[in-house]
Design a protein around this motif. Sequence first.
Motif, PDB file in Angstrom:
ATOM      1  N   PHE A 102       0.834  -1.205   0.000  1.00  0.00           N
ATOM      2  CA  PHE A 102       0.000   0.000   0.000  1.00  0.00           C
ATOM      3  C   PHE A 102       0.867   1.252   0.000  1.00  0.00           C
ATOM      4  O   PHE A 102       0.663   2.166  -0.802  1.00  0.00           O
ATOM      5  N   VAL A 103       1.841   1.305   0.901  1.00  0.00           N
ATOM      6  CA  VAL A 103       2.719   2.472   0.979  1.00  0.00           C
ATOM      7  C   VAL A 103       3.558   2.598  -0.288  1.00  0.00           C
ATOM      8  O   VAL A 103       3.702   3.694  -0.837  1.00  0.00           O
ATOM      9  N   HIS A 104       4.100   1.489  -0.763  1.00  0.00           N
ATOM     10  CA  HIS A 104       4.891   1.542  -2.000  1.00  0.00           C
ATOM     11  C   HIS A 104       4.052   2.022  -3.174  1.00  0.00           C
ATOM     12  O   HIS A 104       4.513   2.840  -3.980  1.00  0.00           O
ATOM     13  N   ALA A 105       2.839   1.517  -3.278  1.00  0.00           N
ATOM     14  CA  ALA A 105       1.993   1.877  -4.418  1.00  0.00           C
ATOM     15  C   ALA A 105       1.696   3.364  -4.454  1.00  0.00           C
ATOM     16  O   ALA A 105       1.729   3.982  -5.518  1.00  0.00           O
ATOM     17  N   PHE A 106       1.435   3.960  -3.308  1.00  0.00           N
ATOM     18  CA  PHE A 106       1.064   5.363  -3.293  1.00  0.00           C
ATOM     19  C   PHE A 106       2.231   6.305  -3.069  1.00  0.00           C
ATOM     20  O   PHE A 106       2.040   7.511  -2.976  1.00  0.00           O
ATOM     21  N   THR A 107       3.448   5.780  -2.994  1.00  0.00           N
ATOM     22  CA  THR A 107       4.625   6.649  -2.950  1.00  0.00           C
ATOM     23  C   THR A 107       5.512   6.453  -4.174  1.00  0.00           C
ATOM     24  O   THR A 107       6.255   7.358  -4.534  1.00  0.00           O
ATOM     25  N   GLN A 108       5.422   5.311  -4.821  1.00  0.00           N
ATOM     26  CA  GLN A 108       6.300   5.034  -5.950  1.00  0.00           C
ATOM     27  C   GLN A 108       5.606   5.177  -7.306  1.00  0.00           C
ATOM     28  O   GLN A 108       6.264   5.069  -8.337  1.00  0.00           O
ATOM     29  N   TYR A 109       4.295   5.393  -7.312  1.00  0.00           N
ATOM     30  CA  TYR A 109       3.591   5.513  -8.591  1.00  0.00           C
ATOM     31  C   TYR A 109       4.142   6.669  -9.416  1.00  0.00           C
ATOM     32  O   TYR A 109       4.072   6.666 -10.638  1.00  0.00           O
ATOM     33  N   ILE A 110       4.712   7.634  -8.761  1.00  0.00           N
ATOM     34  CA  ILE A 110       5.191   8.849  -9.430  1.00  0.00           C
ATOM     35  C   ILE A 110       6.230   8.533 -10.486  1.00  0.00           C
ATOM     36  O   ILE A 110       6.346   9.214 -11.500  1.00  0.00           O
ATOM     37  N   HIS A 111       6.992   7.458 -10.289  1.00  0.00           N
ATOM     38  CA  HIS A 111       8.029   7.097 -11.256  1.00  0.00           C
ATOM     39  C   HIS A 111       7.418   6.632 -12.577  1.00  0.00           C
ATOM     40  O   HIS A 111       7.995   6.862 -13.635  1.00  0.00           O
ATOM     41  N   PHE A 112       6.254   6.001 -12.537  1.00  0.00           N
ATOM     42  CA  PHE A 112       5.539   5.659 -13.760  1.00  0.00           C
ATOM     43  C   PHE A 112       4.981   6.925 -14.399  1.00  0.00           C
ATOM     44  O   PHE A 112       4.992   7.069 -15.613  1.00  0.00           O
ATOM     45  N   TYR A 113       4.479   7.819 -13.574  1.00  0.00           N
ATOM     46  CA  TYR A 113       3.851   9.037 -14.070  1.00  0.00           C
ATOM     47  C   TYR A 113       4.853   9.913 -14.820  1.00  0.00           C
ATOM     48  O   TYR A 113       4.540  10.507 -15.838  1.00  0.00           O
ATOM     49  N   LEU A 114       6.058  10.000 -14.276  1.00  0.00           N
ATOM     50  CA  LEU A 114       7.075  10.835 -14.933  1.00  0.00           C
ATOM     51  C   LEU A 114       7.545  10.200 -16.214  1.00  0.00           C
ATOM     52  O   LEU A 114       7.914  10.837 -17.156  1.00  0.00           O
TER      53      LEU A 114
END
Length: 114
Positions: A102-114
Amino acid sequence: MLPIIDTYTEIIFNTLKLGVITVCICGIIEISLAFYMTFHCVRLKKLIHLILLTPMMVPGIIIVIAFVQLYGETGIITSIICYLFKLEGAPYTFRGLGGIVFVHAFTQYIHFYL
């Protein structure tokens, strides 16, 4: 000697499993957000884009502490859910593999977004 090797093997396997699950979940979340931002979002597009980029501006440890304070067993969101539905205890637990993902998903999604 054998139990130590089994422990290290389990640690490596769990780390790899967590990495694969995190990449898959982040990919699903971010591809959905990217399609929404590209094809559907018209109003407040710049504001939503800035909100989606906030994990890049805030250090990871602060985000993790914030998630625990929001979604932990005594967190704000959990307390609101318990109050609204008149529950005696937390409806979920924020620990183990599920909590980490849960924490990884909502903190690391940004790398896909960029």
